[in-house]
Write an enzyme that holds these catalytic residues in place. Sequence first.
Site, mmCIF file in Angstrom:
data_model
loop_
_atom_site.group_PDB
_atom_site.id
_atom_site.type_symbol
_atom_site.label_atom_id
_atom_site.label_comp_id
_atom_site.label_asym_id
_atom_site.label_seq_id
_atom_site.Cartn_x
_atom_site.Cartn_y
_atom_site.Cartn_z
ATOM 1 N N ARG A 218 0.864 -1.182 0.000
ATOM 2 C CA ARG A 218 0.000 0.000 0.000
ATOM 3 C C ARG A 218 0.899 1.230 0.000
ATOM 4 O O ARG A 218 1.984 1.223 0.595
ATOM 5 C CB ARG A 218 -0.896 0.033 1.249
ATOM 6 C CG ARG A 218 -2.073 -0.909 1.209
ATOM 7 C CD ARG A 218 -3.149 -0.468 0.211
ATOM 8 N NE ARG A 218 -4.287 -1.384 0.165
ATOM 9 C CZ ARG A 218 -4.426 -2.396 -0.680
ATOM 10 N NH1 ARG A 218 -3.483 -2.666 -1.566
ATOM 11 N NH2 ARG A 218 -5.505 -3.160 -0.652
ATOM 12 N N GLU A 247 -4.026 7.695 -3.473
ATOM 13 C CA GLU A 247 -4.538 7.290 -4.793
ATOM 14 C C GLU A 247 -5.891 7.933 -5.074
ATOM 15 O O GLU A 247 -6.685 8.085 -4.142
ATOM 16 C CB GLU A 247 -4.670 5.767 -4.833
ATOM 17 C CG GLU A 247 -3.322 5.090 -4.828
ATOM 18 C CD GLU A 247 -3.414 3.564 -4.807
ATOM 19 O OE1 GLU A 247 -4.519 3.020 -4.993
ATOM 20 O OE2 GLU A 247 -2.375 2.933 -4.603
ATOM 21 N N HIS A 265 -1.968 0.823 -9.471
ATOM 22 C CA HIS A 265 -2.538 -0.176 -8.546
ATOM 23 C C HIS A 265 -3.131 -1.342 -9.350
ATOM 24 O O HIS A 265 -4.291 -1.706 -9.202
ATOM 25 C CB HIS A 265 -3.600 0.445 -7.632
ATOM 26 C CG HIS A 265 -3.858 -0.356 -6.397
ATOM 27 N ND1 HIS A 265 -4.171 0.203 -5.179
ATOM 28 C CD2 HIS A 265 -3.855 -1.696 -6.176
ATOM 29 C CE1 HIS A 265 -4.343 -0.739 -4.273
ATOM 30 N NE2 HIS A 265 -4.157 -1.915 -4.862
HETATM 31 P P1 NAP Z 1 -0.492 -11.822 4.070
HETATM 32 O O1 NAP Z 1 -0.387 -13.181 3.473
HETATM 33 O O2 NAP Z 1 -1.375 -11.612 5.240
HETATM 34 O O3 NAP Z 1 1.002 -11.378 4.442
HETATM 35 C C1 NAP Z 1 1.260 -10.170 5.105
HETATM 36 C C2 NAP Z 1 2.690 -10.200 5.651
HETATM 37 O O4 NAP Z 1 2.954 -8.934 6.254
HETATM 38 C C3 NAP Z 1 2.913 -11.271 6.700
HETATM 39 O O5 NAP Z 1 4.161 -11.849 6.431
HETATM 40 C C4 NAP Z 1 2.953 -10.505 8.015
HETATM 41 O O6 NAP Z 1 3.834 -11.186 8.883
HETATM 42 C C5 NAP Z 1 3.506 -9.145 7.556
HETATM 43 N N1 NAP Z 1 3.099 -8.078 8.456
HETATM 44 C C6 NAP Z 1 1.857 -7.835 8.965
HETATM 45 N N2 NAP Z 1 1.897 -6.781 9.801
HETATM 46 C C7 NAP Z 1 3.180 -6.367 9.835
HETATM 47 C C8 NAP Z 1 3.867 -5.346 10.546
HETATM 48 N N3 NAP Z 1 3.212 -4.544 11.413
HETATM 49 N N4 NAP Z 1 5.193 -5.190 10.333
HETATM 50 C C9 NAP Z 1 5.865 -6.009 9.495
HETATM 51 N N5 NAP Z 1 5.272 -7.022 8.811
HETATM 52 C C10 NAP Z 1 3.946 -7.193 8.978
HETATM 53 O O7 NAP Z 1 -0.969 -10.753 2.994
HETATM 54 P P2 NAP Z 1 -0.750 -10.793 1.411
HETATM 55 O O8 NAP Z 1 -1.858 -11.551 0.766
HETATM 56 O O9 NAP Z 1 0.657 -11.184 1.115
HETATM 57 O O10 NAP Z 1 -1.021 -9.250 1.061
HETATM 58 C C11 NAP Z 1 -0.217 -8.235 1.649
HETATM 59 C C12 NAP Z 1 -0.740 -6.860 1.261
HETATM 60 O O11 NAP Z 1 -0.548 -6.649 -0.138
HETATM 61 C C13 NAP Z 1 -2.256 -6.655 1.426
HETATM 62 O O12 NAP Z 1 -2.600 -6.334 2.765
HETATM 63 C C14 NAP Z 1 -2.543 -5.536 0.482
HETATM 64 O O13 NAP Z 1 -2.399 -4.286 1.161
HETATM 65 C C15 NAP Z 1 -1.456 -5.652 -0.572
HETATM 66 N N6 NAP Z 1 -2.011 -6.065 -1.879
HETATM 67 C C16 NAP Z 1 -1.761 -5.270 -2.958
HETATM 68 C C17 NAP Z 1 -2.271 -5.631 -4.201
HETATM 69 C C18 NAP Z 1 -1.986 -4.773 -5.410
HETATM 70 O O14 NAP Z 1 -2.756 -4.792 -6.360
HETATM 71 N N7 NAP Z 1 -0.901 -4.032 -5.430
HETATM 72 C C19 NAP Z 1 -3.056 -6.784 -4.362
HETATM 73 C C20 NAP Z 1 -3.276 -7.581 -3.242
HETATM 74 C C21 NAP Z 1 -2.751 -7.207 -1.995
HETATM 75 P P3 NAP Z 1 3.666 -11.045 10.500
HETATM 76 O O15 NAP Z 1 2.237 -11.322 10.782
HETATM 77 O O16 NAP Z 1 4.638 -12.002 11.059
HETATM 78 O O17 NAP Z 1 4.059 -9.652 10.767
#
Ligand code: NAP
Length: 301
Positions: A218, A247, A265
Amino acid sequence: MYGFVIRDAFSSPHPLHQFLTTQNVDTLSIQAILCNPHQQVSADTIRLLPSLSIIVTTSTGTDHIDLSECSRCGVQVVTVGGGQFAEDVADMAVGLLINVLWKISAADQHVRNRGPSRSWSFSLGCKLGGKRVGIVGLGRIGGEVAKRLEAFDCKIMYHSRNRRPNVLYPFYSDVVELASNSDVLVLCCPLNEQTRHIINREVMLALGKTGVLVNVGRGALIDEKELVRCLMEGEISGAGLDVFENEPNVPKEFTALDNVVLSPHAGSLTLECFTDGCELVARSLEAFFSSKLPSTAVVDD
Ligand code: NAP
């Protein structure tokens, strides 16, 4: 039964709350909201809809929804992003990284716009193989990024709140330390109060003058004003950005920099993801309106 679909988020002149309060909508009957990550669903909006029971978002992230208010009011939040977006978003992250290192977009512009001499005159790119890549958030997307970059012989390391069991990549509990040991940082974590501006000036200086930042998480994970400054002052080498702090606005300075690659995005905007997403949305809402539990992830804070 009444659902509310938020459409045309980018072009809508009204934030949702304003729309609901000014456009003669029957707010008492709305039971479901379908939204995308560009529309804020605030506490005020949720309070305005006493029959609201479910919010389905077409995203993985939930930072645009007030989750505490949802919890308080017993509103289910269903994300349809989940695992199926991860591969495509990871492809986008790797694509942006290769683009920045090889200056593909800038090279394209060079070929299109070269002058009457039509000579090739372009600066050297940078190899991806062997780069030390720090992943911030080694979840579904981060894991897919790591998998892809391993194939390029990159050295992967990561930062998250918790060290992941059975993962052999070096873990850094401190993001500044991760940055100072990385050539590239790829941001794949959710936006929340702990991660807002997790990439600040100190982190960028630690990444260093040859460092590259890629953001598919994000926009507000990065202090965008500082990013502009660091890029213009040459404190980091380049950036590949799929997401922005405010955005759909993009700082105009980015558009003048050829070491920055911009994407609207679009990390999950493939035909395949879109089709899967539509099916999941339909299934979730059908399940809700037929009083079954939604089959997809439910977030309640
Ligand atoms: P996910 O599987 O839940 O993984 C999130 C990761 O972030 C986990 O490894 C978590 O590990 C870590 N994390 C959470 N809180 C944190 C913190 N405070 N400090 C450091 N690390 C932290 O999620 P995902 O499916 O990979 O998606 C991640 C993000 O990508 C989404 O939330 C969304 O904002 C973004 N996204 C963007 C697009 C796009 O089109 N660009 C599309 C989909 C998603 P820990 O819990 O150990 O901290």
